[in-house]
Scaffold this active site. Structure first.
Site, PDB file in Angstrom:
ATOM      1  N   HIS A   1      -6.959   7.191  -2.430  1.00  0.00           N
ATOM      2  CA  HIS A   1      -7.812   6.188  -1.788  1.00  0.00           C
ATOM      3  C   HIS A   1      -7.108   5.399  -0.678  1.00  0.00           C
ATOM      4  O   HIS A   1      -7.773   4.839   0.192  1.00  0.00           O
ATOM      5  CB  HIS A   1      -8.366   5.212  -2.839  1.00  0.00           C
ATOM      6  CG  HIS A   1      -7.430   4.122  -3.223  1.00  0.00           C
ATOM      7  ND1 HIS A   1      -6.393   4.314  -4.130  1.00  0.00           N
ATOM      8  CD2 HIS A   1      -7.345   2.827  -2.827  1.00  0.00           C
ATOM      9  CE1 HIS A   1      -5.739   3.177  -4.271  1.00  0.00           C
ATOM     10  NE2 HIS A   1      -6.286   2.253  -3.495  1.00  0.00           N
ATOM     11  N   ASP A   2      -5.776   5.349  -0.674  1.00  0.00           N
ATOM     12  CA  ASP A   2      -5.034   4.673   0.402  1.00  0.00           C
ATOM     13  C   ASP A   2      -4.019   5.617   1.038  1.00  0.00           C
ATOM     14  O   ASP A   2      -2.986   5.179   1.564  1.00  0.00           O
ATOM     15  CB  ASP A   2      -4.318   3.428  -0.129  1.00  0.00           C
ATOM     16  CG  ASP A   2      -5.216   2.206  -0.147  1.00  0.00           C
ATOM     17  OD1 ASP A   2      -6.139   2.134   0.680  1.00  0.00           O
ATOM     18  OD2 ASP A   2      -5.001   1.320  -0.998  1.00  0.00           O
TER      19      ASP A   2
ATOM     20  N   ASP B   1      -9.251  -1.377  -7.243  1.00  0.00           N
ATOM     21  CA  ASP B   1      -8.407  -1.541  -6.060  1.00  0.00           C
ATOM     22  C   ASP B   1      -7.991  -2.994  -5.859  1.00  0.00           C
ATOM     23  O   ASP B   1      -6.909  -3.265  -5.320  1.00  0.00           O
ATOM     24  CB  ASP B   1      -9.181  -1.030  -4.841  1.00  0.00           C
ATOM     25  CG  ASP B   1      -8.307  -0.912  -3.608  1.00  0.00           C
ATOM     26  OD1 ASP B   1      -7.076  -0.770  -3.761  1.00  0.00           O
ATOM     27  OD2 ASP B   1      -8.853  -0.951  -2.492  1.00  0.00           O
TER      28      ASP B   1
ATOM     29  N   HIS C   1       1.044   1.401  -5.773  1.00  0.00           N
ATOM     30  CA  HIS C   1      -0.312   0.846  -5.790  1.00  0.00           C
ATOM     31  C   HIS C   1      -1.324   1.929  -6.150  1.00  0.00           C
ATOM     32  O   HIS C   1      -2.248   1.693  -6.943  1.00  0.00           O
ATOM     33  CB  HIS C   1      -0.637   0.253  -4.422  1.00  0.00           C
ATOM     34  CG  HIS C   1      -2.087  -0.071  -4.225  1.00  0.00           C
ATOM     35  ND1 HIS C   1      -2.722  -1.095  -4.899  1.00  0.00           N
ATOM     36  CD2 HIS C   1      -3.041   0.515  -3.439  1.00  0.00           C
ATOM     37  CE1 HIS C   1      -4.000  -1.143  -4.534  1.00  0.00           C
ATOM     38  NE2 HIS C   1      -4.209  -0.176  -3.648  1.00  0.00           N
TER      39      HIS C   1
ATOM     40  N   HIS D   1       0.844  -1.199   0.000  1.00  0.00           N
ATOM     41  CA  HIS D   1       0.000   0.000   0.000  1.00  0.00           C
ATOM     42  C   HIS D   1       0.880   1.251   0.000  1.00  0.00           C
ATOM     43  O   HIS D   1       1.076   1.899   1.028  1.00  0.00           O
ATOM     44  CB  HIS D   1      -0.941  -0.004   1.202  1.00  0.00           C
ATOM     45  CG  HIS D   1      -2.036  -1.008   1.102  1.00  0.00           C
ATOM     46  ND1 HIS D   1      -2.012  -2.230   1.752  1.00  0.00           N
ATOM     47  CD2 HIS D   1      -3.207  -0.988   0.399  1.00  0.00           C
ATOM     48  CE1 HIS D   1      -3.120  -2.897   1.479  1.00  0.00           C
ATOM     49  NE2 HIS D   1      -3.857  -2.189   0.650  1.00  0.00           N
TER      50      HIS D   1
END
Length: 637
Positions: free
Chosen positions: A328-329, A436, A292, A288
């Site tokens: 998103h992460d 994802d 990614h 992560h």
């Protein structure tokens, strides 16, 4: 001359009588009378004079049904057909009242006459109530939580893999918050096309902004393949000196015209992306990280570009979609939500154990935007900001793996409805979620690399759990985890069904866009094209034909290399052979290069699982032999 006869006289009443099952039935038909309909007729004769049909059942030997047997059910008059006292069909009392009314009619048919008008109006009311209940049931199904792994047979995967699927992709605590869905807001078709044409022009003619000029030439060369499914972010990251997310974000935001349309200062965007990359590197995660994030962002771009989904979205929605993929992460800790909950981390306490990491990602990103030097949304209006923020929050929270089955079930239900009623936030949330978890649907080289990184991150979490005295989370014990088996289960029960629904969603949207075409829309296209006479190729483009044609022609690959798994792939048509504009076809085929990749990767994992099982069997046999005292070597006398 004989006098002309007067008008022919008809009897006031005609009837027909027949016998059935020991009863005699008399049907009486009468022309409408002139009596005052406001007063309910008191007798059967009065009812017949009021017009309509009358059905009377009598005993063959006893005449009419006794009055005493009919009196308690004899209140169904013509006035009842107006149903003025009935509750509205969408109220809670409607079902009970409709059922009571139908039972009354059933009993009355046994003991007396029922005007046809009463039957008709009652049946109409009951049908309306049933339709209302059916619609409410459909809405309830959309919100219903489906967390059981009913599709996973007990013997389909090892227990450890099943536990991992259950703990990661289902919710075991706290019912999901039920939200009322906002109605999707659509632009006019003409405006959507104009926006699509603008995007197409921007895509084929890169801006000369200083931001783009900052991208190294080697990186720019590799970004020419950003429209392809097997895009290698690892290779780009090496050339980009670890800044792959920054350059991919630069490129995509510029290609979609976001920088110009929302007046994003180049320096502010660069500052923001630098901070985002720093946040992704905060915990030095193997999986992560910014690579990614770049991979997910590129995959989202593929979904909305190659399928023509961009034609369905407004500029603001495209911007929010790319932004959500980028962050998103953001500041991911390299551990799961379950780890935060079990360890009682501050983040879990802050978000009450619900979507712990996802809440942090989107919260930290918007907190970053509060700084003037990083605020890429500073030129949005208040209304645009609210819409942008709401969509981004829903999309990022949709990446919470525990909502996987509910999310998939919701979209399946929407896709089965006859009318096009797909909610944009739900659609975009599903697309981001699928992107994802999409690495098993890429070619083996990329997928295997991602798997190694993900397992290492899991094992690092397992090491922390061991140090803290916590039980190992599924797939986090580096000594017992079955990697091949876990990936087979992941593909079978999570990724493959998700990508199938995602493909169906893209095709549904594309088909709806084609159905929306009209002469007025075509005129609007021609009007838009006339603004740039040198752009002659755009004159013949249809609504869904807004494709990166120039770039595809210069960077086109053979079918096999586009899919990136097998040159003899026989799944969905490749990108080059499946244009999004297929005229008046009743079905639209959107490219699904992931289908073949999933098949190939699963086969390779099955082969590896077989080898692993043989190796473990040999190790167990050797271990048993070494522990068997009867087979221990005898010492010399």
């Amino acid at each position: 001359m004989a006098s002309r006869k007067g008008p022919r006289q008809f009897k006031k009443c005609k009837s027909a009588t027949f016998q059935l099952d020991g009863f005699s039935y008399t049907i009486v038909a009468n022309p409408p009378g002139t009596q005052d309909d406001e007063k309910p007729p008191e007798t059967d004769a009065a009812r017949s004079q009021a017009g309509g049909f009358l059905v009377r059942r009598t005993h063959t030997r006893g005449g009419n049904v006794p009055q005493t047997a009919r009196s308690e059910h004899d209140d169904l008059t013509k006035d009842d057909s107006r149903l003025t006292t009935f509750p509205f069909i969408d109220t809670t009392q409607a079902c009970e009242r409709a059922a009571l009314r139908l039972r009354e009619l059933s009993l009355h048919l046994k003991h007396g006459a029922v005007p046809v008008s009463v039957l008709q109006e009652t049946m109409k009311y009951a049908a309306s109530v049933l339709e209302s209940v059916s619609m409410e049931e459909a809405r309830w199904l959309l919100e219903e939580e489906d967390d059981d792994l009913s599709e996973v047979q007990p013997d389909a995967v090892p227990n450890e893999v099943r536990e991992w699927l259950s703990s990661t992709f289902t919710r075991k605590t706290a019912a999901q918050r039920v939200r009322s869905d906002d109605k999707p807001r659509f632009r006019s078709v003409a405006n959507a096309i104009r926006a699509g044409i603008m995007v197409d022009r921007i895509y084929r003619r890169l801006s000369s902004s200083s931001l783009v000029q900052q991208i190294p030439s080697q990186v720019m060369q590799m970004l020419k393949n950003i429209d392809e499914w097997p895009f290698d972010v690892f290779a780009v990251n090496e050339v980009a000196n670890g800044h792959v997310l920054r350059y991919i974000s630069y490129d995509l935001l510029n290609r979609y015209g976001i920088l110009h349309k929302f007046k994003i200062p180049t320096a502010v965007l660069e500052n923001f992306l630098v901070q985002v990359e720093m946040g992704y590197g905060k915990h030095k995660n193997p999986y992560h990280n910014n690579i990614h994030a770049a991979d997910v962002t590129q995959t989202v771009h593929f979904m909305i570009w190659q399928s023509g989904l961009a034609n369905w979205l407004t500029d603001l929605e495209v911007f929010a979609t790319l932004f959500s993929a980028i962050i998103h992460d953001f500041e991911h800790t390299g551990t799961t939500n379950n780890f935060h909950v079990m360890s009682g981390s501050d983040t879990a306490l802050l978000y009450n154990d619900k979507a712990v990491l996802e809440n942090h990602h989107v919260s930290a990103a918007f907190k970053l935007l509060k700084e003037e030097d990083y605020n890429i949304l500073k030129n949005l209006s208040n209304e645009e900001f609210r819409e942008f923020r709401a969509l981004s929050i829903e999309m990022v929270l949709g990446t919470d793996m525990s909502s996987h089955f509910h999310q998939l079930k919701t979209m399946k239900t929407l896709l089965t409805l006859a009318e096009f009623s797909i909610d944009k936030p739900k659609a975009l949330s599903l697309i981001l979620h699928c992107c994802d978890i999409s690495h098993p649907s890429k070619n083996w080289k990329l997928h295997n690399h991602w798997t190694q990184l993900l397992m290492e991150e899991f094992f690092q979490q397992g090491d922390k759990e061991h140090e803290m005295g916590l039980p190992y989370s599924p797939l986090c014990d580096r000594n017992t985890t079955l990697v091949a088996e876990s990936q087979i289960g992941f593909i079978d029960f999570i990724v493959a069904p998700s990508m199938e629904v995602c493909g169906d969603l893209l095709e549904k949207v594309q088909f709806q866009l084609q159905r929306s075409r009209s002469p007025t829309v075509e005129e609007s296209i021609m009007e838009e094209n006339s603004e740039n006479k040198t752009d002659k190729k755009l004159r013949t483009k249809s609504l869904s034909g807004m494709r990166p044609s120039t770039r595809a022609s210069t960077n086109s690959l053979p079918t096999g290399s586009v899919i990136g798994c097998d040159r003899n792939a026989s799944s969905k048509p490749s990108i080059q052979s499946a244009p999004a504009s297929s005229g008046s076809a009743s079905h639209v085929d959107v490219p699904r290069p992931w289908v073949r990749c999933l098949e190939v990767n699963k086969t390779l994992w099955q082969e590896r699982a077989t080898k692993d099982a043989e190796l473990h069997s040999q190790q167990d046999s050797a271990s048993k032999e070494s522990n068997d005292p009867s087979k221990a070597p005898q010492s010399e006398p």
